[in-house]
Design a protein around this motif. Sequence first.
Motif, PDB file in Angstrom:
ATOM      1  N   ALA A  33       0.828  -1.205   0.000  1.00 54.61           N
ATOM      2  CA  ALA A  33       0.000   0.000   0.000  1.00 54.61           C
ATOM      3  C   ALA A  33       0.867   1.262   0.000  1.00 54.61           C
ATOM      4  CB  ALA A  33      -0.937  -0.013   1.203  1.00 54.61           C
ATOM      5  N   LEU A  34       1.940   1.263   0.788  1.00 55.10           N
ATOM      6  CA  LEU A  34       2.848   2.417   0.808  1.00 55.10           C
ATOM      7  C   LEU A  34       3.517   2.621  -0.546  1.00 55.10           C
ATOM      8  CD1 LEU A  34       4.532   2.068   4.311  1.00 55.10           C
ATOM      9  CD2 LEU A  34       3.093   3.955   3.516  1.00 55.10           C
ATOM     10  N   THR A  35       3.973   1.523  -1.137  1.00 59.51           N
ATOM     11  CA  THR A  35       4.625   1.601  -2.446  1.00 59.51           C
ATOM     12  C   THR A  35       3.663   2.147  -3.496  1.00 59.51           C
ATOM     13  OG1 THR A  35       6.019  -0.284  -1.863  1.00 59.51           O
ATOM     14  CG2 THR A  35       5.863   0.278  -4.195  1.00 59.51           C
ATOM     15  N   LEU A  36       2.446   1.597  -3.532  1.00 55.70           N
ATOM     16  CA  LEU A  36       1.453   2.064  -4.498  1.00 55.70           C
ATOM     17  C   LEU A  36       1.054   3.512  -4.232  1.00 55.70           C
ATOM     18  CD1 LEU A  36      -0.836  -1.093  -4.684  1.00 55.70           C
ATOM     19  CD2 LEU A  36       0.791  -0.301  -6.399  1.00 55.70           C
ATOM     20  N   GLY A  37       0.895   3.860  -2.950  1.00 56.12           N
ATOM     21  CA  GLY A  37       0.510   5.229  -2.600  1.00 56.12           C
ATOM     22  C   GLY A  37       1.554   6.237  -3.033  1.00 56.12           C
ATOM     23  N   ILE A  38       2.819   5.954  -2.780  1.00 52.85           N
ATOM     24  CA  ILE A  38       3.902   6.866  -3.176  1.00 52.85           C
ATOM     25  C   ILE A  38       3.963   7.002  -4.689  1.00 52.85           C
ATOM     26  CG2 ILE A  38       6.425   7.116  -3.228  1.00 52.85           C
ATOM     27  CD1 ILE A  38       6.396   5.836  -0.370  1.00 52.85           C
ATOM     28  N   ASP A  39       3.864   5.877  -5.387  1.00 54.27           N
ATOM     29  CA  ASP A  39       3.935   5.912  -6.849  1.00 54.27           C
ATOM     30  C   ASP A  39       2.757   6.684  -7.447  1.00 54.27           C
ATOM     31  OD1 ASP A  39       5.249   5.109  -9.315  1.00 54.27           O
ATOM     32  OD2 ASP A  39       3.469   3.849  -9.630  1.00 54.27           O
TER      33      ASP A  39
END
Length: 180
Positions: free
Chosen positions: A41-47
């Motif tokens: 979720a963090l990776t997708l949110g940042i991207d």
Amino acid sequence: MSNLDVEIIVEDPTAPEADSPAVTDTRTVEIVISLLLVTLALTLGIDNYRTGIAWDSTGPQAGYFPFYLSVILGGASAYGLVATYLARREPSETFVTRAQLRRVLLVFVPTVLFCFGVQYLGMYVASFLLIAAFMRGVGKIAWSKSLVTAAVFTVIMFVTFDVAFDVIMPKGPLEAALGR
């Protein structure tokens, strides 16, 4: 020598039983999966934040909906992590037995190989191989039926997506050799 074929199966006496636990602690699995989902979720949110999460004159930017979906995923995963961590520790349950894990891996490993195969062989060749291998390996169906079914399905998929609807699918060296 007789014409009878005799198959002798010798089991390893040191091998664990099929119903013996492969993973015994459900709580640990829940924590690890929650952590992996929070990381995703963090990776997708940042991207998606970098892509753009605001509204402009034409509507939402490309990252708007995926960003908020990743916020929901992260929140739900964090809730699951906290709830699991705070829950009273009950006697450990078996999460998965060796036989169950084997059945899961029997599907998971070929599916991962299929994903890599699509990158190098193209969608149609990888689909043909996956279908034929599943029918033969998992379904124990004769090679002739497996290959025919895989070929028919692959042709139908090609005609449907590539010809009828003109959908761009990943192509491999076979399609390039055939001029597609």
